[in-house]
Design a protein around this motif. Structure first.
Motif, PDB file in Angstrom:
ATOM      1  N   GLU A   1       0.837  -1.210   0.000  1.00  0.00           N
ATOM      2  CA  GLU A   1       0.000   0.000   0.000  1.00  0.00           C
ATOM      3  C   GLU A   1       0.870   1.258   0.000  1.00  0.00           C
ATOM      4  OE1 GLU A   1      -3.411   2.150  -0.392  1.00  0.00           O
ATOM      5  OE2 GLU A   1      -3.147  -0.016  -0.570  1.00  0.00           O
ATOM      6  N   ARG A   2       1.975   1.254   0.763  1.00  0.00           N
ATOM      7  CA  ARG A   2       2.870   2.416   0.779  1.00  0.00           C
ATOM      8  C   ARG A   2       3.495   2.628  -0.604  1.00  0.00           C
ATOM      9  NH1 ARG A   2       4.228   0.327   5.898  1.00  0.00           N
ATOM     10  NH2 ARG A   2       6.159  -0.582   5.138  1.00  0.00           N
ATOM     11  N   VAL A   3       3.867   1.546  -1.277  1.00  0.00           N
ATOM     12  CA  VAL A   3       4.434   1.666  -2.628  1.00  0.00           C
ATOM     13  C   VAL A   3       3.378   2.230  -3.578  1.00  0.00           C
ATOM     14  CG1 VAL A   3       5.299   0.349  -4.608  1.00  0.00           C
ATOM     15  CG2 VAL A   3       6.164  -0.129  -2.323  1.00  0.00           C
ATOM     16  N   ARG A   4       2.159   1.699  -3.501  1.00  0.00           N
ATOM     17  CA  ARG A   4       1.076   2.199  -4.363  1.00  0.00           C
ATOM     18  C   ARG A   4       0.810   3.687  -4.114  1.00  0.00           C
ATOM     19  NH1 ARG A   4      -1.391  -1.304  -7.413  1.00  0.00           N
ATOM     20  NH2 ARG A   4      -1.358  -3.514  -6.921  1.00  0.00           N
ATOM     21  N   ASN A   5       0.861   4.110  -2.862  1.00  0.00           N
ATOM     22  CA  ASN A   5       0.615   5.512  -2.535  1.00  0.00           C
ATOM     23  C   ASN A   5       1.715   6.424  -3.059  1.00  0.00           C
ATOM     24  OD1 ASN A   5      -1.814   4.983  -1.266  1.00  0.00           O
ATOM     25  ND2 ASN A   5      -0.900   4.798   0.750  1.00  0.00           N
ATOM     26  N   GLU A   6       2.928   5.896  -3.163  1.00  0.00           N
ATOM     27  CA  GLU A   6       4.038   6.690  -3.686  1.00  0.00           C
ATOM     28  C   GLU A   6       4.007   6.774  -5.211  1.00  0.00           C
ATOM     29  OE1 GLU A   6       8.858   6.529  -3.836  1.00  0.00           O
ATOM     30  OE2 GLU A   6       7.889   5.881  -1.989  1.00  0.00           O
ATOM     31  N   HIS A   7       3.555   5.726  -5.860  1.00  0.00           N
ATOM     32  CA  HIS A   7       3.544   5.666  -7.328  1.00  0.00           C
ATOM     33  C   HIS A   7       2.153   6.023  -7.859  1.00  0.00           C
ATOM     34  CE1 HIS A   7       7.590   4.018  -7.948  1.00  0.00           C
ATOM     35  NE2 HIS A   7       7.414   3.580  -6.718  1.00  0.00           N
ATOM     36  N   THR A   8       1.828   7.289  -7.727  1.00  0.00           N
ATOM     37  CA  THR A   8       0.530   7.797  -8.175  1.00  0.00           C
ATOM     38  C   THR A   8       0.729   8.694  -9.392  1.00  0.00           C
ATOM     39  OG1 THR A   8       0.712   9.691  -6.692  1.00  0.00           O
ATOM     40  CG2 THR A   8      -0.425   7.751  -5.842  1.00  0.00           C
ATOM     41  N   PRO A   9      -0.328   8.898 -10.167  1.00  0.00           N
ATOM     42  CA  PRO A   9      -0.175   9.787 -11.327  1.00  0.00           C
ATOM     43  C   PRO A   9      -0.025  11.236 -10.883  1.00  0.00           C
ATOM     44  CG  PRO A   9      -2.429   8.929 -11.189  1.00  0.00           C
ATOM     45  CD  PRO A   9      -1.642   8.286 -10.103  1.00  0.00           C
ATOM     46  N   GLY A  10       0.882  11.935 -11.552  1.00  0.00           N
ATOM     47  CA  GLY A  10       1.075  13.356 -11.266  1.00  0.00           C
ATOM     48  C   GLY A  10       0.087  14.200 -12.048  1.00  0.00           C
ATOM     49  N   HIS A  11       0.156  15.486 -11.828  1.00  0.00           N
ATOM     50  CA  HIS A  11      -0.785  16.386 -12.487  1.00  0.00           C
ATOM     51  C   HIS A  11      -0.072  17.467 -13.302  1.00  0.00           C
ATOM     52  CE1 HIS A  11      -4.022  14.450 -10.384  1.00  0.00           C
ATOM     53  NE2 HIS A  11      -3.342  14.584  -9.253  1.00  0.00           N
ATOM     54  N   ASP A  12       1.113  17.128 -13.799  1.00  0.00           N
ATOM     55  CA  ASP A  12       1.870  18.057 -14.642  1.00  0.00           C
ATOM     56  C   ASP A  12       1.485  17.789 -16.084  1.00  0.00           C
ATOM     57  OD1 ASP A  12       3.640  19.619 -16.014  1.00  0.00           O
ATOM     58  OD2 ASP A  12       5.441  18.651 -15.245  1.00  0.00           O
ATOM     59  N   TRP A  13       0.557  18.556 -16.608  1.00  0.00           N
ATOM     60  CA  TRP A  13       0.027  18.307 -17.945  1.00  0.00           C
ATOM     61  C   TRP A  13       0.988  18.720 -19.047  1.00  0.00           C
ATOM     62  CZ3 TRP A  13      -3.284  14.851 -17.236  1.00  0.00           C
ATOM     63  CH2 TRP A  13      -4.092  14.865 -16.107  1.00  0.00           C
ATOM     64  N   SER A  14       2.109  19.381 -18.691  1.00  0.00           N
ATOM     65  CA  SER A  14       3.107  19.725 -19.704  1.00  0.00           C
ATOM     66  C   SER A  14       4.073  18.570 -19.942  1.00  0.00           C
ATOM     67  CB  SER A  14       3.901  20.966 -19.264  1.00  0.00           C
ATOM     68  OG  SER A  14       4.681  20.665 -18.115  1.00  0.00           O
ATOM     69  N   TRP A  15       3.965  17.525 -19.137  1.00  0.00           N
ATOM     70  CA  TRP A  15       4.866  16.379 -19.227  1.00  0.00           C
ATOM     71  C   TRP A  15       4.648  15.618 -20.518  1.00  0.00           C
ATOM     72  CZ3 TRP A  15       3.385  11.122 -19.029  1.00  0.00           C
ATOM     73  CH2 TRP A  15       4.449  10.217 -18.927  1.00  0.00           C
ATOM     74  N   LYS A  16       5.737  15.216 -21.138  1.00  0.00           N
ATOM     75  CA  LYS A  16       5.682  14.402 -22.355  1.00  0.00           C
ATOM     76  C   LYS A  16       6.459  13.111 -22.089  1.00  0.00           C
ATOM     77  CE  LYS A  16       3.916  17.580 -25.110  1.00  0.00           C
ATOM     78  NZ  LYS A  16       2.524  17.769 -24.931  1.00  0.00           N
TER      79      LYS A  16
END
Length: 90
Positions: A40-55
């Protein structure tokens, strides 16, 4: 002294053979709960970010990526989550 993976393997083997003692069953349940908390701690760390400029570069999701993983910077779902969600043959 045994390591945690060795202890887990031993307890699982005894459970599968039907010879696990009550105290060993409790120890197995505690180990499983601890492993679930780690996942659960790993899942909480690997979440989608919200930087929409990311490619994404080198993404293997065939254009279906939505965001960058906050934990590792890879395309989300990242290899870490893919490994957790992929079942392996016994």
């Amino acid at each position: 002294m045994t390591t945690q993976p060795e202890r887990l393997h031993h307890l699982l083997d005894r459970a599968r053979r039907g010879v696990i003692l009550p105290a060993e069953g409790e120890a197995l349940a505690e180990l499983v709960a601890e492993l679930e908390a780690r996942i659960e701690r790993v899942r909480n760390e690997h979440t989608p970010g919200h930087d929409w400029s990311w490619k994404s570069f080198g993404c293997t999701h065939k254009g279906q990526h939505k965001a960058q993983c906050v934990g590792c910077g890879a395309c989300h779902p990242c290899p870490t989550l893919t490994a957790l969600d992929t079942q392996t043959a016994p």
